[in-house]
Design a protein around this motif. Structure first.
Motif, mmCIF file in Angstrom:
data_model
loop_
_atom_site.group_PDB
_atom_site.id
_atom_site.type_symbol
_atom_site.label_atom_id
_atom_site.label_comp_id
_atom_site.label_asym_id
_atom_site.label_seq_id
_atom_site.Cartn_x
_atom_site.Cartn_y
_atom_site.Cartn_z
ATOM 1 N N ARG A 1 -36.563 -19.614 -3.034
ATOM 2 C CA ARG A 1 -35.655 -18.480 -3.203
ATOM 3 C C ARG A 1 -34.646 -18.324 -2.070
ATOM 4 O O ARG A 1 -33.544 -17.838 -2.291
ATOM 5 N N PRO B 1 -36.491 -16.294 -13.157
ATOM 6 C CA PRO B 1 -35.052 -16.017 -13.175
ATOM 7 C C PRO B 1 -34.711 -14.939 -12.148
ATOM 8 O O PRO B 1 -35.479 -13.993 -11.948
ATOM 9 N N ASP B 2 -33.566 -15.106 -11.488
ATOM 10 C CA ASP B 2 -33.119 -14.130 -10.493
ATOM 11 C C ASP B 2 -33.061 -12.723 -11.080
ATOM 12 O O ASP B 2 -33.368 -11.737 -10.419
ATOM 13 N N SER B 3 -32.653 -12.671 -12.366
ATOM 14 C CA SER B 3 -32.459 -11.367 -13.001
ATOM 15 C C SER B 3 -33.738 -10.524 -12.999
ATOM 16 O O SER B 3 -33.679 -9.306 -12.906
ATOM 17 N N TYR B 4 -34.896 -11.175 -13.045
ATOM 18 C CA TYR B 4 -36.163 -10.434 -13.039
ATOM 19 C C TYR B 4 -36.299 -9.656 -11.733
ATOM 20 O O TYR B 4 -36.689 -8.487 -11.715
ATOM 21 N N GLU C 1 -33.877 -8.880 -9.674
ATOM 22 C CA GLU C 1 -32.837 -7.854 -9.602
ATOM 23 C C GLU C 1 -33.242 -6.637 -10.431
ATOM 24 O O GLU C 1 -33.104 -5.498 -9.989
ATOM 25 N N ALA C 2 -33.757 -6.911 -11.626
ATOM 26 C CA ALA C 2 -34.192 -5.814 -12.496
ATOM 27 C C ALA C 2 -35.240 -4.975 -11.806
ATOM 28 O O ALA C 2 -35.206 -3.746 -11.811
ATOM 29 N N SER C 3 -36.179 -5.654 -11.155
ATOM 30 C CA SER C 3 -37.240 -4.947 -10.452
ATOM 31 C C SER C 3 -36.647 -4.078 -9.348
ATOM 32 O O SER C 3 -37.036 -2.924 -9.165
ATOM 33 N N ASP D 1 -33.572 -2.915 -9.286
ATOM 34 C CA ASP D 1 -32.820 -1.830 -9.916
ATOM 35 C C ASP D 1 -33.722 -0.695 -10.343
ATOM 36 O O ASP D 1 -33.329 0.466 -10.340
ATOM 37 N N THR E 1 -42.210 -5.519 -5.846
ATOM 38 C CA THR E 1 -41.682 -6.616 -6.653
ATOM 39 C C THR E 1 -42.594 -7.834 -6.544
ATOM 40 O O THR E 1 -42.929 -8.484 -7.528
#
Lengths: 264, 253
Positions: free
Chosen positions: B67, B151-154, B156-158, B160, B168
């Motif tokens: 990461r 995925p990075d989005s996971y 980020e979602a966490s 957010d 996280t």
């Protein structure tokens, strides 16, 4: 967040030091002048290299190791590549079983493989010899070659073969001029890894070698006995390290290069 | 190929044969002898401790590698993990024997730091350290692979949703790398379970299942007993693999 980042960085640096330090130490100790294995070493010397080279036991063991590794690599390359072709190209009865059986020796602890082979040879009245070592090593060497070859085959687009067929090549010609060049580097890369694995294998070798000594078996024996052969052990250990790392390094290069195919 | 297959098939009929003609004698001997029970227990306990240690060491390392590291640093880290994997196993164990020895690097360093000597050479501690060292790459690689697939989005979602770093980690990253962890643990566990070289070299007479098997095949020539004893790691591994399969580790291999 930066604090965690720094902490993680330090952790990684420590782990790297932990991973690499013992290897550096082996190199240093091989040049240790003293007979006693203590730290810090008393001085640099290459005298133990010539002593080790003059030791007939070490030479015999090195010879046997090289022979066994070369032969088992050869056997494994042929069988592993053949198995990969068969599994990739054809659908046949027992196909799944083959791909499972080929993987099995990796998951099984060496001692189980070793014992199975040992009892097999004993039950069959086969004397332990160079060939039993080769068979023992081939069991796990095949896996390496097979894995490398099948991975390459799976990455190769079938359109290449189809193009070859469209241009009028028969099955053999397509194999000779398309499949083989594509797979050859993968097989060689697998073969080199297999050589490295075979060269430093101890456990399966112990069960299949009987009274013979491969270099790792000699080292193991010498470490247990201790005493004045230890400086020569340091040298022998370094030789084993080099003879396994060099083929692996070449293999990694070969595996990265995908032969005649470039991955887009 | 035929030889190769039959070599593996011989084991099962073989142990089977022992059970029939020796009527569980070997097994009762194992279960009734406190020494053999202790050895089996020690083997499994150290294998578990090693697996746990490797997991704890590998997790932050793999996270950084997957990461945070730049592509170039990542390649370097890869090499640093792979080199020990390919350096002869025997050489690495031997090196630790030198490090942990009474007049080795460890005690020398402790001396420089004005700390007292430790006598960890030839002990259970030594086995724990050496095993953790030699199998660590086997844990790092699958954990890294699993980590890379998140995925990075996971993450980020966490973030957010208001989760802090630790939250996280625990609720998003850990469940997602679990298959990788289990896959790595199969290697660390099974390899420790079947080993007899490390106990022989640094264990100071504390035996493993492998040493008993080794001794019985080599010196005593009691192959049936060795086979009976070897079924213990086999059974333990079978149970372990069944659990691992449930946890989805095979897809992560």
């Amino acid at each position: 967040m930066t604090r965690t980042r720094v902490a993680l960085g330090i952790w990684v640096a420590l782990v790297i030091a932990f991973l690499l330090f013992p290897i550096v130490l082996i190199i240093v100790y091989a040049f240790n002048e003293a007979t006693v294995q203590s730290w810090p070493i008393s001085g640099f010397s290459t005298k133990w290299f010539s002593r080790a080279w003059d030791n007939q036991e070490i030479r015999d063991a090195l010879g046997l190791s090289l022979k066994a590794a070369l032969l088992s690599t050869g056997v494994a390359s042929l069988l592993g590549a053949a198995a990969a072709f068969a599994v990739h190209r054809f659908r046949f009865f027992g196909r799944e079983v083959i791909s499972f059986i080929v993987i099995l020796p990796i998951a099984l602890p060496g001692i189980i493989t070793g014992m199975a082979l040992n009892s097999f040879f004993t039950a069959g009245g086969i004397d332990l010899s160079l060939w039993t070592i080769v068979i023992g090593h081939a069991t796990f060497c095949i896996v390496i070659v097979y894995n490398n070859a099948i991975a390459r085959l799976r990455r190769t687009q079938t359109s290449l073969l189809e193009a070859s067929m469209d241009l009028g090549a028969d099955g053999w010609q397509s194999f000779r001029y398309v499949t083989l060049p594509v797979v050859s580097t993968a097989v060689v890369a697998g073969g080199l890894l297999a050589f490295a694995l075979s060269f430093d294998e101890v456990i399966v070798t112990y069960f299949t070698a009987g009274a013979q000594n491969t270099l790792p078996l000699w080292i193991l024996g010498a470490i247990r006995h201790g005493g004045e052969t230890l400086p020569q052990v340091n040298v022998a250990v370094l030789v084993v390290v080099l003879l396994t790392l060099i083929p692996v390094a070449i293999s990694v290069r070969l595996a990265r290069d995908t032969g005649v195919l470039r991955r887009s | 190929m035929a030889l190769f297959i039959s070599a593996f098939w011989t084991l099962d009929p073989f142990t089977g044969k022992i059970v029939h003609s020796w009527t569980f004698d070997n097994f009762t001997q194992i279960f009734e002898s406190s020494t053999y029970r202790a050895i089996a227990f020690r083997t499994v306990a150290i294998a578990a401790a090693v697996t746990l240690t490797c997991a704890v060491v590998a997790l932050p390392f793999a996270y950084f590698m997957a990461r945070l590291a730049s592509p170039r640093l990542r390649t370097l880290l890869f090499v640093a993990v792979l080199v020990p994997l390919w350096v002869s196993y025997l050489a690495r164990v031997y090196s630790w024997k030198l490090i942990l020895a009474q007049d080795g690097v460890l005690n020398w360093t402790l001396g420089k730091l004005a700390l007292p000597d430790v006598g960890v050479a030839y002990s259970t501690w030594a086995m724990w350290i050496v095993f953790s060292y030699v199998w660590l790459p086997f844990m790092i690689l699958p954990v890294y692979a699993a980590m890379e697939r998140i995925p990075d989005s996971y993450l980020e979602a966490s973030g957010d949703l208001g989760a802090r770093g630790f939250r996280t980690m625990r609720s998003v990253v850990l469940p997602l790398v679990l298959p990788g962890l289990v896959a790595g643990s199969i290697f660390t566990f099974s390899l420790t379970l079947g080993d007899f070289i490390t106990p022989q070299l640094v264990g100071g007479g504390k035996q493993f299942i492998g040493n008993v098997v080794y001794g019985n095949v080599g010196v005593a020539g009691n192959v049936p007993f060795a086979a009976a004893y070897a079924t213990i790691p086999l059974v333990v591994m079978a149970i372990y693999l069944t659990i691992a399969r449930r946890l989805g580790a095979f897809e992560a291999l």
